[in-house]
Write an enzyme that holds these catalytic residues in place. Sequence first.
Site, PDB file in Angstrom:
ATOM      1  N   CYS A  69       7.980  39.921 -45.624  1.00 47.40           N
ATOM      2  CA  CYS A  69       7.278  39.110 -44.621  1.00 47.40           C
ATOM      3  C   CYS A  69       7.722  37.649 -44.713  1.00 47.40           C
ATOM      4  O   CYS A  69       7.461  36.981 -45.716  1.00 47.40           O
ATOM      5  CB  CYS A  69       5.777  39.287 -44.844  1.00 47.40           C
ATOM      6  SG  CYS A  69       4.746  37.960 -44.232  1.00 47.40           S
ATOM      7  N   CYS A  72       5.033  34.994 -45.123  1.00 46.42           N
ATOM      8  CA  CYS A  72       4.456  35.067 -46.482  1.00 46.42           C
ATOM      9  C   CYS A  72       5.292  34.228 -47.449  1.00 46.42           C
ATOM     10  O   CYS A  72       4.756  33.517 -48.297  1.00 46.42           O
ATOM     11  CB  CYS A  72       4.418  36.508 -46.979  1.00 46.42           C
ATOM     12  SG  CYS A  72       3.368  37.597 -46.009  1.00 46.42           S
TER      13      CYS A  72
END
Length: 145
Positions: A69, A72
């Site tokens: 991600c 993230c």
Amino acid sequence: MTEALHIVCPHCDAVNRIPAGRIDDRPRCGGCHEPLFTARPVKLIAARFHAHITRNDIPVVVDFWAPWCGPCKTMAPRFVQAAGELEPRVRLAKVNTETEPALGAQLAIRSIPTLVLFKGGREVTRQPGAMATADIVRWVRTQGT
Ligand SMILES: [Zn+2]
């Protein structure tokens, strides 16, 4: 009369009892003697998650993330900085939803990153999406922590 706070050691998971007035004095774990606060989020796997969420008397903010991600990864260093600002009033932790899918499912995490704030083992609120350091700190502090 001195109020005491239970703090779970980020290294050995021992539950420490710290007088509230000593929380700023860089307390160390009675079990492993490591510092109880290191200005780093604690990496939680399923086996440790419950103890850290339920045994800490301070709020615990968990970053649910995954290695694939992008947002993230962008937020990861900001979350570390937020730990430096929020400790020792708040514990910051991370759960990798790729290696701990059961935790993500249990908490019904629908998008990552998602921050979930727990107090006394119960979810108080959550915030999906990557945030800047100041926004993380502000969001946590507005939750009455
Ligand atoms: Zn310890």
